[in-house]
Design an enzyme around this catalytic site. Structure first.
Site, PDB file in Angstrom:
ATOM      1  CG  HIS B  54      -1.957   0.901   1.322  1.00  0.00           C
ATOM      2  ND1 HIS B  54      -3.122   0.727   0.624  1.00  0.00           N
ATOM      3  CD2 HIS B  54      -2.087   2.052   2.008  1.00  0.00           C
ATOM      4  CE1 HIS B  54      -3.919   1.739   0.879  1.00  0.00           C
ATOM      5  NE2 HIS B  54      -3.320   2.554   1.711  1.00  0.00           N
ATOM      6  CG  HIS B 100     -10.961   3.244   1.730  1.00  0.00           C
ATOM      7  ND1 HIS B 100     -11.658   3.568   2.858  1.00  0.00           N
ATOM      8  CD2 HIS B 100      -9.660   3.236   2.096  1.00  0.00           C
ATOM      9  CE1 HIS B 100     -10.808   3.772   3.853  1.00  0.00           C
ATOM     10  NE2 HIS B 100      -9.601   3.569   3.420  1.00  0.00           N
TER      11      HIS B 100
END
Ligand SMILES: Nc1ncnc2c1ncn2[C@@H]1O[C@H](COP(=O)(O)OP(=O)(O)O)[C@@H](O)[C@H]1O
Lengths: 79, 579, 225, 79
Positions: B54, B100
């Protein structure tokens, strides 16, 4: 000291949220749910030491802010 | 100089604990070699946050570098919180798209809401006031038992956050396909308007400058969440649940107003929003970009919960927070602005000359790391990949009455109207929306001018799975066409690359192919990629999603009064253009 | 005409409202912070804008209605000043007791953002004098809590005193409001609260101008005054 | 038979509503309010006759619909 305030819609005031829950419960196969009402609980942590003084203060908070007495009732518990 | 021994209640750091933090054995070895000692628990947490997929883009970096990112219009390309593009008259549009996905699958309302919050912060951190948002959503089959719940929650969450914050949501996509059954995609786009010479960046400068914490208080929200966002789902998903964060759009709106006032006051040297692993990533990034070290005194961090450890504070994902390096002479003025908006403002550290990330709690050293190595030495992989074999030719195409086929397509879940979605989004707030959702692209007026900005989000995953290169090209071309169809001149784009597990060569092949196609099309069309986001490990029980590289594109209309809507009048001629 | 727009934390149509007022009056309204205790002197109109004041937490408009500035707004209204509340501003006026009834969660439980058709029920007010009574206009709504409810006696009084300013056209009620009520007037007709956003229908570029007559009518009325 | 379900946020989960209320109470001059948490109450009217069976059913309703068990706890009272 902790206080808990229950705020519920006055009877007669339409409760679309409660109605929607009832409907959704029916769709999930829960039958026999005849009525659903949704309300709020507000829990307060207070510095007060005296329960009666606390109750009086919380009542004032309800009248001034926490409840809309046009459509809502409230009920105070001192814990 | 060396970090103190782990306090009794902290677990001892071992390779197994590192593995629990998502660090592979060779990655853990790399840490040991770098430090010449075993990291403390807090340090392990910091490494896991910085070195996960990430934050480090370790699987995709090599390929992202091949994308075109420059052009005369580009003021700032990838690498900052968002891309910045010149729109003339001293103004700039600042935009980015971000996923998300995993949080939204776990808790659709809050996951989607905090996704919107994160992307808005990316934009206003750079000094831009958000003026438009979009969302690209991919869900499982309509009849899958989780789909309805996810659709409802995600759409309400996006609306709940954006409507309250006050940004018009003017476009997006919704698709349904069984490959998303166990892993929906929520890609949120935001764009803001700034003065081209008043853009704020993350690089710190100056030694001994106060590092200031802004916004909401820190809780134990999502501790471990940044690691989660890169982990493939499996049946243990239930246990990961408490890592969900709750968004507070009201605080975000105040943070926006306070930050813009603060920036106007001249107090900001650099600023960075706290996203995943907030305090860690933001502090390291500001130091790294500015070639400085950072010292944090964690006891000064405003906390929402009692007894938070250094580890928890460094990994907390609490939302609506920022970190800033302040001009010390402006402290009183800056503090007054935050007090006006009832937000926290705390000096929590300072910049230091050495290349060092020093984290203290009540005078005790909790982490003492070489700062540059945290991002500079992050692993980078050239993962094995195989090109996607050509798709088998389609079998017999069923013959059907065209009118019936059309009705079927238009009535199907992927072709029907999206009105149910966009009516839940305030798409008119700010009173500048010229072309509302339901057209090819949304258009907003640049407030107080005759200019307009057009926004479109597109990708067709079934093309990408059949032929990643072609699918990548097509996504760019479609976004480009959707802008042109409103009369806008395309300026630049952002990409949100959603794929499965990159450790599988065929998935890596999809990623490589799509990036190649996107790069090619962007070069051919002169539409550089100025920001983006990669979301990998979108798999459940070994089943990957369709490759979904969403393209968010931005175009400029010199005269917004001439924007074209999809509202033909009776008697207009119908013309087919192209091949 | 001198106007002011109240800014609460979480207001997000404050600029939109200011733009509409400036367009109609040629004068930029004063922006007044909720923590202020007094309004600027010499005002003709106070506008409470849309948005999510205080996040709309507890109840929409409830916390804003207890802001320091609202006492000044109430005094201003009591002295015969003109007050306009749109969307969240309407919710604040109701919570402050400046208008009767309550605004509850939409019957469909969802946020709704769309154009709706309204009937102008009365032209007898400074806000609606720019319309013909009975006119059909189109103005967008964008809200989650716009379902107007009131006891039967209140509804009867609003009707009898001709204080329903706007009603959703039959079949176009987006939130389940009693009697399709979209906007109501105070007893002295100088306070108007409405859920639809006239400031979003004030510019041909944005898809409609049916809100313009409200601002122009108001400017006219207050100019004459 | 009536049942009442209290739904509260798990401890540690951010409660923006509670925080806003606390702040507003402070601004109204109520001091010493240290913490406010807001929750929901749902009241159900059920056709069930047996309280234990009712409780089990309501528990199932909570798990399936009424509570968001990712972030909320619930508590059932049979009245
Ligand atoms: N999630 C969404 N949010 C807002 N608008 C959406 C969303 N999904 C689709 N739309 C809008 O619905 C319209 C149709 O969408 P789509 O079928 O994807 O169009 P296109 O193929 O032209 O891109 C577009 O205007 C699009 O912006």
């Amino acid at each position: 000291m902790r206080a808990r305030v229950h705020i519920t819609l006055k009877s007669g005031v339409l409760d679309p949220q409660g109605e929607a829950i009832r409907h959704a419960l029916g769709a999930l196969g829960f039958d026999g749910v005849e009525r659903v009402r949704q309300g709020k609980v507000i829990e307060l942590e207070l510095a007060d030491a005296d329960p009666e003084a606390a109750r009086a203060r919380v009542r004032e908070m309800c009248e001034k802010l926490l409840a809309n007495t046009v459509i809502e009732n409230y009920q105070i518990e001192i814990l | 100089m060396s970090a103190s021994a782990a306090t009794p209640q902290e677990p001892t750091v071992t390779q197994a604990l590192a593995a629990d933090h998502g660090l592979k054995p060779d990655e853990y070895q790399r840490i040991l070699d770098l430090l010449g000692r075993t990291p403390t628990f807090t340090e392990l947490g910091i490494f896991s946050a910085m070195w996960n997929e990430h934050c480090s883009y370790k699987s995709s970096k090599k390929w992202l570098r091949t994308l075109p990112t420059e052009g005369p219009q580009v003021i700032c390309g990838p690498g900052e919180n968002a891309g910045v593009v010149d729109i003339g008259d001293g103004q700039a549009v600042v935009f980015k798209m971000e996923s998300h996905n995993h949080p939204s699958y776990i808790e659709p309302y809050q996951g989607a809401a905090t996704g919107v919050g994160g992307i808005l912060r990316d934009v206003f951190t750079m000094g831009a006031r958000p003026i438009a948002a979009m969302n690209a959503l991919s869900f499982g089959a309509p009849d899958h038992p989780k789909t309805a719940h996810l659709v409802r929650g995600v759409v309400e969450g996006i609306g709940g956050y954006g409507n309250c914050f006050g940004v018009p949501n003017i476009g997006g996509e919704v698709r349904f396909h069984r490959s998303y059954n166990g892993n929906c995609l929520v890609n949120a786009f935001a764009a803001g308007l700034a003065q081209a010479d008043r853009i704020f960046y993350s690089a710190a400068s100056g030694v001994g400058m106060p590092v200031v914490y802004l916004g909401a208080k820190t809780g134990r929200d999502g501790v471990g969440g940044a690691t989660m966002a890169s982990a493939e789902f499996d049946d243990s998903i239930e246990e990961k649940r408490p890592t969900v964060q709750v968004g507070d759009p009201f605080t975000e709106k105040r943070l926006l107003e306070a930050c813009l006032e603060l920036m106007a006051s001249g107090a900001v040297i650099s600023i960075q929003d706290m996203g995943a692993a907030g305090l860690t990533c933001s502090a390291v990034e500001m130091g790294d970009k500015g070639d400085l070290g950072v010292r944090l005194d964690l006891e000064k961090v405003p906390c929402r919960e009692e007894g938070m450890t250094a580890y928890e504070m460094m990994l907390s994902e609490s939302q609506e927070r920022m970190l800033m390096v302040l001009r010390p002479e402006k402290e009183a003025e800056a503090r007054a602005i935050f007090e006006k908006w009832d937000l926290d403002f705390a000096v929590v550290g300072e910049t230091i000359a050495e290349d060092r990330f020093l984290v203290m709690l009540n005078g005790e050293v909790k982490a003492d790391l070489p700062l540059k190595a945290l991002s500079g030495e992050a692993p980078e992989y050239d993962r094995p990949w195989v090109p996607t074999p050509p798709a088998a030719p389609l079998g017999e195409v069923p013959q059907m009455d065209p009118a019936e086929a059309l009705t079927r397509l238009m009535g199907g879940p992927n072709g029907c109207s999206r009105r149910w979605v966009w009516e839940q989004y305030d798409h008119m707030v700010l009173a500048d929306t010229v072309v509302r959702p339901g057209s090819d692209a949304g258009v907003v007026r640049v407030h107080g001018t005759r200019k307009g900005l057009a926004f479109a989000a597109d990708v067709t995953p079934r093309y990408c799975v059949a032929d990643p290169v072609e699918g990548g090209r097509q996504a760019v071309a479609e976004a480009f066409r959707n802008l042109c169809a409103t009369g806008a001149r395309p300026l630049a784009a952002t990409d949100n690359l959603n794929f499965g597990n990159p450790e599988k060569p065929e998935i890596m092949g999809q990623l490589v192919g799509c990036i190649e196609g996107i790069g090619e099309a962007c070069r051919a069309l002169d539409m550089p990629i100025v920001s983006g986001n990669v979301s990998l490990y979108n798999e459940t029980d070994g089943q990957a999603i369709l490759p979904t590289p969403t393209i968010g594109a931005v175009g400029l209309l010199e005269d917004v009064a001439r924007a074209i809507r999809m509202a033909p009048a009776a008697g207009d001629a119908l013309v087919l253009i192209g091949e | 005409m001198k106007s002011a727009v109240i800014v609460f934390p979480g207001s997000n149509c404050d600029r939109d409202m200011a733009v509409a007022l400036e367009r109609a009056t040629g004068r930029r309204p004063a922006m007044v912070w909720h923590k202020d205790a007094a309004l600027p002197p010499g005002l003709d109109l106070v506008a409470l804008p849309g948005g999510f004041s205080f996040g709309d937490y507890l109840r929409c408009g409830a916390i804003a209605a207890r802001s320091p500035i609202m006492r000044a707004v109430a005094d201003f209204a009591a002295r015969g000043g003109h007050v306009l509340g749109v969307c969240n501003g309407f919710q604040v006026l109701i919570e402050a007791g400046l208008l009767p009834g309550a605004l509850m969660r939409n019957a469909g439980l969802k946020f709704v953002c769309l154009d709706v058709a309204l009937n102008v029920v009365t032209a007898d007010s400074p806000f609606t004098r720019g319309y013909e009574a009975g006119a059909r206009i189109v103005i967008p709504v964008a809200h989650h809590d716009g379902c107007y409810v009131a006891p039967p006696e209140t509804l009867a009084r609003l009707r009898d005193e001709d204080r329903i300013a706007f009603a959703y056209a039959p079949g176009d009620n987006p939130n389940g409001s009693a009697e399709d009520i979209a906007g109501i007037l105070s007893a002295n007709r100088r306070t108007l609260g409405m859920m639809p956003h006239p400031e979003r229908a004030n510019d041909p570029l944005l898809g409609g101008t049916d809100g313009a007559a409200l601002f122009e009518g108001l400017a006219g009325a207050l100019m004459d005054a």
